[in-house]
Scaffold this active site. Structure first.
Site, PDB file in Angstrom:
ATOM      1  N   SER A  56       0.838  -1.185   0.000  1.00 28.68           N
ATOM      2  CA  SER A  56       0.000   0.000   0.000  1.00 28.68           C
ATOM      3  C   SER A  56       0.882   1.247   0.000  1.00 28.68           C
ATOM      4  CB  SER A  56      -0.958  -0.041   1.195  1.00 28.68           C
ATOM      5  OG  SER A  56      -1.959   0.938   1.091  1.00 28.68           O
ATOM      6  N   ARG A  72     -12.355   7.220   9.140  1.00 20.95           N
ATOM      7  CA  ARG A  72     -11.940   5.818   9.220  1.00 20.95           C
ATOM      8  C   ARG A  72     -13.003   4.887   8.656  1.00 20.95           C
ATOM      9  NH1 ARG A  72      -7.540   2.518   9.395  1.00 20.95           N
ATOM     10  NH2 ARG A  72      -7.854   0.726  10.737  1.00 20.95           N
ATOM     11  N   ASP A  93      -8.942  -5.253  -5.683  1.00 22.31           N
ATOM     12  CA  ASP A  93      -8.605  -3.997  -5.010  1.00 22.31           C
ATOM     13  C   ASP A  93      -9.379  -2.837  -5.630  1.00 22.31           C
ATOM     14  OD1 ASP A  93      -7.345  -1.842  -3.743  1.00 22.31           O
ATOM     15  OD2 ASP A  93      -5.360  -2.756  -3.876  1.00 22.31           O
ATOM     16  N   HIS A 105      -8.323  -4.617  -1.089  1.00 22.46           N
ATOM     17  CA  HIS A 105      -6.993  -4.078  -0.814  1.00 22.46           C
ATOM     18  C   HIS A 105      -6.332  -4.748   0.386  1.00 22.46           C
ATOM     19  CE1 HIS A 105      -3.811  -1.114  -0.953  1.00 22.46           C
ATOM     20  NE2 HIS A 105      -4.029  -0.785   0.314  1.00 22.46           N
ATOM     21  N   ASP A 106      -7.100  -5.041   1.418  1.00 23.46           N
ATOM     22  CA  ASP A 106      -6.534  -5.609   2.637  1.00 23.46           C
ATOM     23  C   ASP A 106      -6.052  -7.045   2.481  1.00 23.46           C
ATOM     24  OD1 ASP A 106      -6.375  -3.606   4.455  1.00 23.46           O
ATOM     25  OD2 ASP A 106      -8.082  -4.212   5.670  1.00 23.46           O
TER      26      ASP A 106
END
Length: 464
Positions: free
Chosen positions: A202, A271, A384, A413-414
């Site tokens: 990332s 967040r 992603d 993405h994670d």
């Protein structure tokens, strides 16, 4: 002045011993100060969490691998000069006598320098680990602007006589390139003469790529995981939405807020937005599937006292509203994040992301990629949505010695923080000269263990 007194004090302080660095390589410069946690030392939340300070704490992580070095000054690319710059870093393994066995690791947006906390299955002694601490001297430095030990908006501003933090006065942006140049000073100080590899996921991918571009002869190989060559308009837009959520909080006050009463509602909202970009739509749908919390027995909350948010002044207004599990999950993650992060720091780090363009000042973008002849492994995640797979394809297609390795994951993405064992196997194979595609089957077989939930339906655990 206070600044002069601190410089005088710094010049009279000898460096402390450094774990993993032979003493014959230790610099004796009076301008460096090392701070490290004494054996048995604790901090409040960090100790309660077994050393995992990312649970609910900020500051220098509690771990013997982590310490701080202070530089007298550092000039940023934006023209501003920081003085008494503190850089938190972690090391693993031992630097050899030649100083040429180092690996630099870049962390993600809101992580710290403790690689063992977020990439533990990838690091250890032996060839089964892509970060082989029996051979590699692994270094990870915390970014400028982060609240985990490096100079940031939470750091005392040496120019303020009252010892107040930088806060809104912190210079922006501290670019990815700035971080690489500062980290080079760290490596020079440690006695590193050459990097075997620059690697990161990332935001860390951007750092690794910039290492190769800024110091091409210093870096042998790069491993670029789930990133891009330049921050896209899509990613910049997401960052601006997150920043605006913080700035729209009445407590933000242009960044000049009370550290004891920060704009946590805005930070939690930022967040929550980020959490959605770290996963793929199919992953969220599969995990929550429109499930209503408590089988319609739990009402949607009308207030969030920890964040100072009143969502519905009329408490009866929510009696007919379903409280979806995904809502509870995001609210939990938002609350949790405010306990371990600072709003100004978050804004600064997103500005750092937006600064990323490996071709800035170097000419044409694709030509810049073609000039990077390092042996490179590019890892892209097919699902992603934050840094779509085509960005990894772009890097691999134009870097002459690059190989592309896809992670076919539903987790978005994670996945680079979820499917770590398979990722480790692929990178370790590549580092030994093999074909990482041979390890792809093992990566695809990995499944995500169901995450335990707290009493509100929020999932425990964390991501970037």
């Amino acid at each position: 002045t206070i600044l002069d007194l601190r410089l005088d004090w710094l010049a009279c302080t000898l460096p402390l011993p450094r774990c993993g660095v032979p003493h014959f390589l230790a610099r004796k410069s009076p301008y460096y100060l090392h701070r490290e946690m004494a054996p048995g030392a604790t901090t409040t939340a960090a100790a309660a969490a077994g050393g995992d300070h990312m649970k609910e704490a900020v500051g220098l992580p509690v771990h013997p691998s982590t310490r701080i070095v202070t530089f007298p000054s550092f000039r940023l690319g934006n023209g501003a000069t920081l003085v008494l710059v503190e850089l938190a870093f972690s090391t693993y393994g031992t630097l050899n006598e030649a100083g040429d066995n180092a690996v630099i690791v870049g962390h993600s947006l809101t992580s710290n320098s403790c690689v063992h906390e977020w990439w533990e299955p990838m690091m250890g002694p032996g060839e089964n680990f892509c970060l082989d601490t029996s051979r590699d001297f692994v270094v990870c430095a915390n970014y400028l602007g982060s609240p985990y030990g490096t100079t940031s908006p939470t750091t005392a501003d040496p120019h303020k006589a009252n010892g107040a933090p930088y806060g809104a006065d912190f210079p922006a942006p501290c670019s990815i390139r700035d971080n690489v140049r500062l980290q080079r000073k760290l490596l020079d100080h440690l006695g590193v003469t050459h990097l075997r590899m620059a690697i990161g996921g990332s935001m860390g991918c951007m750092l690794a790529l910039e290492w190769g571009a800024t110091y091409p002869e210093f870096v042998a190989e790069m491993c670029l995981v789930a990133g891009c060559g330049r921050h896209t308009a899509w990613a910049i837009g997401i960052g601006e939405a997150e920043r605006f959520a913080i700035m729209a909080d009445a407590k933000y006050n242009g960044g000049d807020y009370d550290p004891q009463d920060p704009p946590n509602a805005g930070l939690a909202a930022a967040r929550m937005t980020a959490m959605l970009t770290y996963r793929a739509p199919s992953s969220i749908d599969e995990r929550f599937n429109r499930t209503v919390l408590g089988g319609k027995q739990i009402r949607k909350p009308t207030r969030h006292d920890e964040l100072g948010v009143v969502s519905h002044a009329n408490e009866g207004a929510t009696s007919t509203l379903p409280h979806f599990e995904v809502e509870s999950y995001l609210q939990y993650q938002g609350r949790k994040f405010t306990r371990r992060f600072d709003p100004n720091c978050y804004i600064q780090l997103t500005y750092t992301l937006d600064s990323h363009d490996v071709a800035a000042g170097r000419g044409d973008y694709l030509e810049t990629l073609r000039s990077l002849s390092h042996r490179t492994m590019v890892v892209g995640i097919t699902s992603d949505v934050l840094y779509p797979f085509h960005l990894s394809q772009e890097l691999a297609a134009h870097m002459p010695a690059a190989v592309l390795h896809p992670i076919d994951s539903t987790h978005g993405h994670d996945a680079f923080l979820i499917e770590i064992e398979g990722l480790n196997k692929s990178i370790a194979t590549w580092r030994r000269g093999g074909d990482p595609m041979h390890a792809r089957a093992q990566m695809q077989k990995l499944t995500l263990t169901p995450t335990p939930k707290d009493g509100t339906g929020g999932a425990k655990g964390d991501t970037q």
